[in-house]
Write a protein that holds these residues in place. Sequence first.
Motif, PDB file in Angstrom:
ATOM      1  N   ALA A 224       5.785 -26.826 -36.642  1.00 16.81           N
ATOM      2  CA  ALA A 224       5.018 -26.478 -37.848  1.00 16.81           C
ATOM      3  C   ALA A 224       4.693 -27.682 -38.709  1.00 16.81           C
ATOM      4  N   ASN A 225       5.318 -28.836 -38.431  1.00 13.29           N
ATOM      5  CA  ASN A 225       5.085 -30.033 -39.251  1.00 13.29           C
ATOM      6  C   ASN A 225       4.147 -31.032 -38.590  1.00 13.29           C
ATOM      7  N   TYR A 226       3.492 -30.611 -37.522  1.00 11.00           N
ATOM      8  CA  TYR A 226       2.555 -31.511 -36.845  1.00 11.00           C
ATOM      9  C   TYR A 226       1.196 -31.410 -37.533  1.00 11.00           C
ATOM     10  N   GLY A 227       0.908 -32.393 -38.377  1.00 15.69           N
ATOM     11  CA  GLY A 227      -0.273 -32.342 -39.239  1.00 15.69           C
ATOM     12  C   GLY A 227      -1.608 -32.163 -38.543  1.00 15.69           C
ATOM     13  N   PRO A 228      -1.903 -32.902 -37.449  1.00 14.77           N
ATOM     14  CA  PRO A 228      -3.238 -32.822 -36.845  1.00 14.77           C
ATOM     15  C   PRO A 228      -3.686 -31.416 -36.455  1.00 14.77           C
ATOM     16  N   VAL A 229      -2.748 -30.523 -36.137  1.00 11.67           N
ATOM     17  CA  VAL A 229      -3.150 -29.172 -35.727  1.00 11.67           C
ATOM     18  C   VAL A 229      -3.807 -28.430 -36.891  1.00 11.67           C
ATOM     19  N   TYR A 230      -3.406 -28.743 -38.121  1.00  7.30           N
ATOM     20  CA  TYR A 230      -4.017 -28.088 -39.290  1.00  7.30           C
ATOM     21  C   TYR A 230      -5.440 -28.621 -39.523  1.00  7.30           C
ATOM     22  N   ARG A 231      -5.650 -29.906 -39.189  1.00  6.17           N
ATOM     23  CA  ARG A 231      -7.026 -30.431 -39.259  1.00  6.17           C
ATOM     24  C   ARG A 231      -7.906 -29.708 -38.244  1.00  6.17           C
ATOM     25  N   GLU A 232      -7.366 -29.490 -37.050  1.00  6.17           N
ATOM     26  CA  GLU A 232      -8.135 -28.772 -36.021  1.00  6.17           C
ATOM     27  C   GLU A 232      -8.409 -27.331 -36.444  1.00  6.17           C
ATOM     28  N   LEU A 233      -7.443 -26.695 -37.076  1.00  4.70           N
ATOM     29  CA  LEU A 233      -7.666 -25.335 -37.583  1.00  4.70           C
ATOM     30  C   LEU A 233      -8.751 -25.339 -38.665  1.00  4.70           C
ATOM     31  N   ALA A 234      -8.713 -26.360 -39.526  1.00  2.00           N
ATOM     32  CA  ALA A 234      -9.726 -26.471 -40.585  1.00  2.00           C
ATOM     33  C   ALA A 234     -11.116 -26.611 -39.974  1.00  2.00           C
ATOM     34  N   GLU A 235     -11.235 -27.477 -38.975  1.00  2.00           N
ATOM     35  CA  GLU A 235     -12.545 -27.700 -38.351  1.00  2.00           C
ATOM     36  C   GLU A 235     -13.010 -26.458 -37.584  1.00  2.00           C
ATOM     37  N   THR A 236     -12.064 -25.745 -36.976  1.00  2.00           N
ATOM     38  CA  THR A 236     -12.415 -24.522 -36.243  1.00  2.00           C
ATOM     39  C   THR A 236     -12.973 -23.474 -37.193  1.00  2.00           C
ATOM     40  N   TYR A 237     -12.297 -23.258 -38.315  1.00  2.00           N
ATOM     41  CA  TYR A 237     -12.780 -22.259 -39.279  1.00  2.00           C
ATOM     42  C   TYR A 237     -14.097 -22.697 -39.930  1.00  2.00           C
ATOM     43  N   TYR A 248     -18.672 -16.162 -43.906  1.00  2.00           N
ATOM     44  CA  TYR A 248     -18.764 -17.582 -44.248  1.00  2.00           C
ATOM     45  C   TYR A 248     -17.768 -17.971 -45.342  1.00  2.00           C
ATOM     46  N   SER A 249     -17.781 -17.252 -46.457  1.00  2.00           N
ATOM     47  CA  SER A 249     -16.922 -17.613 -47.596  1.00  2.00           C
ATOM     48  C   SER A 249     -15.449 -17.544 -47.221  1.00  2.00           C
ATOM     49  N   GLU A 250     -15.082 -16.465 -46.504  1.00  2.00           N
ATOM     50  CA  GLU A 250     -13.676 -16.295 -46.109  1.00  2.00           C
ATOM     51  C   GLU A 250     -13.206 -17.445 -45.213  1.00  2.00           C
ATOM     52  N   TYR A 251     -14.023 -17.781 -44.227  1.00  2.00           N
ATOM     53  CA  TYR A 251     -13.613 -18.808 -43.268  1.00  2.00           C
ATOM     54  C   TYR A 251     -13.646 -20.208 -43.874  1.00  2.00           C
ATOM     55  N   ILE A 252     -14.599 -20.457 -44.761  1.00  2.00           N
ATOM     56  CA  ILE A 252     -14.648 -21.766 -45.425  1.00  2.00           C
ATOM     57  C   ILE A 252     -13.410 -21.971 -46.286  1.00  2.00           C
ATOM     58  N   GLN A 253     -12.976 -20.915 -46.970  1.00  2.00           N
ATOM     59  CA  GLN A 253     -11.757 -21.024 -47.776  1.00  2.00           C
ATOM     60  C   GLN A 253     -10.538 -21.292 -46.906  1.00  2.00           C
ATOM     61  N   LYS A 254     -10.496 -20.642 -45.732  1.00  2.00           N
ATOM     62  CA  LYS A 254      -9.403 -20.917 -44.794  1.00  2.00           C
ATOM     63  C   LYS A 254      -9.454 -22.366 -44.323  1.00  2.00           C
ATOM     64  N   ALA A 255     -10.663 -22.820 -44.028  1.00  2.98           N
ATOM     65  CA  ALA A 255     -10.843 -24.197 -43.575  1.00  2.98           C
ATOM     66  C   ALA A 255     -10.328 -25.180 -44.620  1.00  2.98           C
ATOM     67  N   LEU A 256     -10.707 -24.975 -45.869  1.00  6.95           N
ATOM     68  CA  LEU A 256     -10.287 -25.874 -46.945  1.00  6.95           C
ATOM     69  C   LEU A 256      -8.768 -25.825 -47.134  1.00  6.95           C
ATOM     70  N   HIS A 276     -10.728 -36.568 -46.024  1.00 12.27           N
ATOM     71  CA  HIS A 276     -10.811 -35.289 -46.741  1.00 12.27           C
ATOM     72  C   HIS A 276     -12.188 -35.141 -47.386  1.00 12.27           C
ATOM     73  N   ALA A 277     -12.664 -36.214 -47.982  1.00  9.38           N
ATOM     74  CA  ALA A 277     -13.983 -36.178 -48.619  1.00  9.38           C
ATOM     75  C   ALA A 277     -15.076 -35.880 -47.601  1.00  9.38           C
ATOM     76  N   ASP A 278     -14.973 -36.486 -46.414  1.00 16.20           N
ATOM     77  CA  ASP A 278     -15.951 -36.213 -45.358  1.00 16.20           C
ATOM     78  C   ASP A 278     -15.947 -34.733 -44.987  1.00 16.20           C
ATOM     79  N   LEU A 282     -18.908 -31.557 -45.378  1.00 22.51           N
ATOM     80  CA  LEU A 282     -19.257 -30.549 -44.369  1.00 22.51           C
ATOM     81  C   LEU A 282     -19.129 -29.135 -44.930  1.00 22.51           C
ATOM     82  N   ALA A 283     -18.038 -28.909 -45.677  1.00 24.92           N
ATOM     83  CA  ALA A 283     -17.774 -27.576 -46.224  1.00 24.92           C
ATOM     84  C   ALA A 283     -18.602 -27.285 -47.476  1.00 24.92           C
ATOM     85  N   LYS A 284     -19.360 -28.272 -47.937  1.00 22.58           N
ATOM     86  CA  LYS A 284     -20.240 -28.135 -49.106  1.00 22.58           C
ATOM     87  C   LYS A 284     -19.475 -27.749 -50.383  1.00 22.58           C
TER      88      LYS A 284
END
Length: 557
Positions: A224-237, A248-256, A276-278, A282-284
Amino acid sequence: MTKTKILSIAFVALSISAAKAQDVEQAKKAIDAEQYEKAKNMLKAAVQAKPNDGRAAFLLGKVYLKQDIEDSAKVVFQKGITAKEDGNLNYIGLGQIDLNAKNTSGAQTNFANALKDAKKKDTEEHVFIARAYMDADKPDYKAALVALEKAKLANAQDAQVQLALGDAYYGDKNQNDAYAAYRNAFAADAQLIRAKMQLGVLLKGARAFTEAVKAFDGVVASNANYGPVYRELAETYYLWANNDSKKYSEYIQKALGYYEKYMSLTDYSLASRMRHADFLILAKDYKALEAEAQKMQQLDKVNPRILRYLGYSAYENGNTDVAIESLTKFTTNPANKVIARDYMYLGLAKLKKASGTTAGAPVDAATFDSGVADIRKSVEMEASMTYDLSELGKKFFDQKLYREAGAIYEIAVTNEASKNYTQDLFYYGYALYYANNRKDVKPDVAQVQKAEAAFAKVAENSPTTQDAFLFRARANSLMDANEAMAKNYEDYLRIVNEKGAEEMAKDATKKKMVEAYNNIGAYYAAINDKVKAKDYFNKALVLAPGDSFATQSLKQL
């Protein structure tokens, strides 16, 4: 006692050496976990404690490259090649810098130097060379695969060889071989959690979002402490949100939310904040982007890339002056790596300033033209930037700012691969036609010719679009090209007739048909073909009894 003292000193030296080796191993784990600041501090300490450790220097330089600090990376690599242990690895780092500078021959020379003393069974150098090709500003996955073939010959079962093969195959769009390589890497080393995560990345790339999330959740369950997997989850959502407008709104919030989790498990350094800024771009989420940019400015007031984020967020949040100032400073500095979107935002900010805040107010031509020039630069750097222009051109068109709309659409239609290409062509023609079809303006023949050519291309791409022929005929009329005008009106009538009674019964269509009959009739009257002229005027009167032009023309005939 002397022997005891010597042995004690030797033991202490060995202990320090072992500790530093342990630090390097821990740093490698931190790099994999994308904890770059942590890794950098460890490696700096290792290099300082043991200057002859070329491996620590190489890994430190690679971290600098990850953080886009190329100057520091180069200094570390150049010092690292003098190290007695593993100094050769630093030639690979210098080779990657050569690749970034598009100096392929220089890179190959450096790679050859790295391999000069490599043994037949060594895999590491080949893997690092492959990584250099993949991590370069312009990745070359085929060259990486060539390097990895040599690593396979040395030890095909090595987990790092298989992981690198997976990344190279994935970059080369070979999903099947990538899957096999990642699976092999995880089978060879069950602690190699990145290999397991990459199996989910393949599903994300195939837009199998439900399955990808399930795969990433499996990684979280194992660590659960492996950070990169959360970045991948963010990009997936994020991708999922853009493929499911209802959610859209629900998944963007999950992504963020997942990206914030990723940040909390990596670090809040300047480099991480930039990543994070990049993502916020993307997430506008421009309010969050502005806040992040301000935090970055507090960390480092001189880093020029912060100006990018300040400029983007200022434009989106309505502060055009700050946007123009920030992006002008950034794009005019030759030391900065300017991307197409930088010029696009600068151009958009200038266009917004030129248009003012009051609807119908005159446009500042100089500022507008400067903005158009920036947008053109953006598209020249990256053709896909035209995708943002359709809506922008339409805004000016709807305000009847036809000159301005035409300037935007002229850039949009340079990209024939755009999904909006034919529609943009139509509006480009519209804008130029309407800009020159005014009582107070003498038609600019060159612009009208461009309009006519645009309508001709629309007709070619979409032969049943009747208005393409109608407007082509109108453009012909502005240029006094009467024979061509008559032919295009004929084509308009032919298509309407082919569409049948339902189309012909529409009031708007009837009005255009009367226009076509009258203009064709006038053409034949001008060349003294009275029979055809009368025929067309009578057809106009059938649709519009008492039409003044047809009635008067028949009397004259």
